[in-house]
Design an enzyme around this catalytic site. Sequence first.
Site, PDB file in Angstrom:
ATOM      1  CG  HIS A 298      71.142 -13.571 -37.804  1.00 30.09           C
ATOM      2  ND1 HIS A 298      71.284 -12.949 -36.578  1.00 30.09           N
ATOM      3  CD2 HIS A 298      70.028 -14.347 -37.703  1.00 30.09           C
ATOM      4  CE1 HIS A 298      70.318 -13.334 -35.776  1.00 30.09           C
ATOM      5  NE2 HIS A 298      69.536 -14.179 -36.428  1.00 30.09           N
TER       6      HIS A 298
ATOM      7  CD  GLU B  70      66.431 -13.134 -40.563  1.00 31.98           C
ATOM      8  OE1 GLU B  70      65.508 -13.207 -39.724  1.00 31.98           O
ATOM      9  OE2 GLU B  70      67.372 -13.948 -40.605  1.00 31.98           O
ATOM     10  CG  HIS B  71      67.244  -9.949 -36.341  1.00 29.54           C
ATOM     11  ND1 HIS B  71      66.851 -10.037 -35.032  1.00 29.54           N
ATOM     12  CD2 HIS B  71      67.449 -11.224 -36.753  1.00 29.54           C
ATOM     13  CE1 HIS B  71      66.822 -11.311 -34.655  1.00 29.54           C
ATOM     14  NE2 HIS B  71      67.199 -12.043 -35.680  1.00 29.54           N
TER      15      HIS B  71
ATOM     16  CD  GLU C  63      68.403 -14.940 -32.913  1.00 29.90           C
ATOM     17  OE1 GLU C  63      68.581 -15.732 -33.868  1.00 29.90           O
ATOM     18  OE2 GLU C  63      67.944 -13.787 -33.056  1.00 29.90           O
TER      19      GLU C  63
END
Length: 425
Positions: A65, A68-69, A140
Amino acid sequence: MELIDYPNYNEKLFVQTLSNGLTVYLQPKAGFNKTTAVLGVNYGSIDSQFLLNGEKVIQPAGIAHFLEHKMFDKKDYDVFELFNKTGARSNAFTSFTKTNYLFSTAESFKDNLDILLDFVQIPYFTQEKVEREKGIIDQEINMYKNDPDNQAYFETIASLYPNSVLSEDIAGDVASVGKITLADVELAYKTFYRPENMSLFITGKLDPSETLRWIEDNQAGKQVPKPVRVKRLVELPSTGDETIQQSKMDVSRPKVTLGLRGNDQVPTGREGLKYEIALSVMFDLFLSENSVEYDKLYHDEIIDDSFSWEFENERGFHFAVISCDTAKPRELIKRLKQIIADIPEKIDSLSDEFQLQKNELFGNYIEMMDSEEAISGQFDGFIGEPVTIYDEVEILKSMTLADVSAIANDFLSRVTVQEVLIQNR
């Protein structure tokens, strides 16, 4: 290009594996004005441990993840800005087993295609940007920690797969994200973001030959990475004794989730898709708004419109999560477990309900066939053979109640059940 024909739907899928290993899937849609492209990487949150050229690597939870960012953050610009300038909508997401990058546009298709391929295949990582991203992802993570639905879902999965990569949130936690280094990001990228571990699916307004030529020209300008030997190390130990995981959050009513872990062997490809569709039909027969069981629970004021279920069939594991807000959590758990226990005995008598459920699913599929986003969302190129929405419909067409009953009995005969209860503080 190889051609896969779907004559019953007047659709065609063109397939080409390029010299660098990237597999391209092109589905033109006559009369459509938009084009949607998805560049998928066969790499997700569970792939944090692996053998690379024989050497074991263990990376922090949340690395997929995090990566991905980082792909959107370049030296002096943000990739979303490039897509915005061309009028395209773009997004990305990481799941347990995949990372997808996508855009949808009605204009400047080639420009957006180049943006997609370039930003994913030409990384830009620095120590400063890695450290800055940690704060963004921490926010987040903390946001989702305050979301009862999110917490109930991941607590249920963690109880089904304790002490494993599936017990970690897809984004990891603040501690694991804090451990991620520039070297971790670079190693993860070099290991998994390789053309042979990726697929490109495009549907909508496109000319297959022209589009393939654009892709080949784009790829010709990129260096092919050196071959590596990668073996994923995903261990999923048994669940153990059934328990009720309890926690407290700011909720107006208690929240119940019931997790069902499948422990039977699931085939791959279209057979795996048949298994997934059959179990989805099974849950619909007993838990959808059309079922007798749902109606009883609703009229007994045990469930309301928050009641839902979902089934996940991923690389190497599968599970279902049933959830609802309820003022009667213990009664709901008791009733749900009884409904599940009764399925093998009752399912063979539901021939009329089965046909109604099939017809409803057909209607859902027909609606999805008019959406590029839905078509691309149903596509899977990482299960041994490409599977499209048209394959799903053909499988559903030939499926019988006996098929559903057999698969349901296999699943339920070895299923593991866990419960999560979230109550107000």
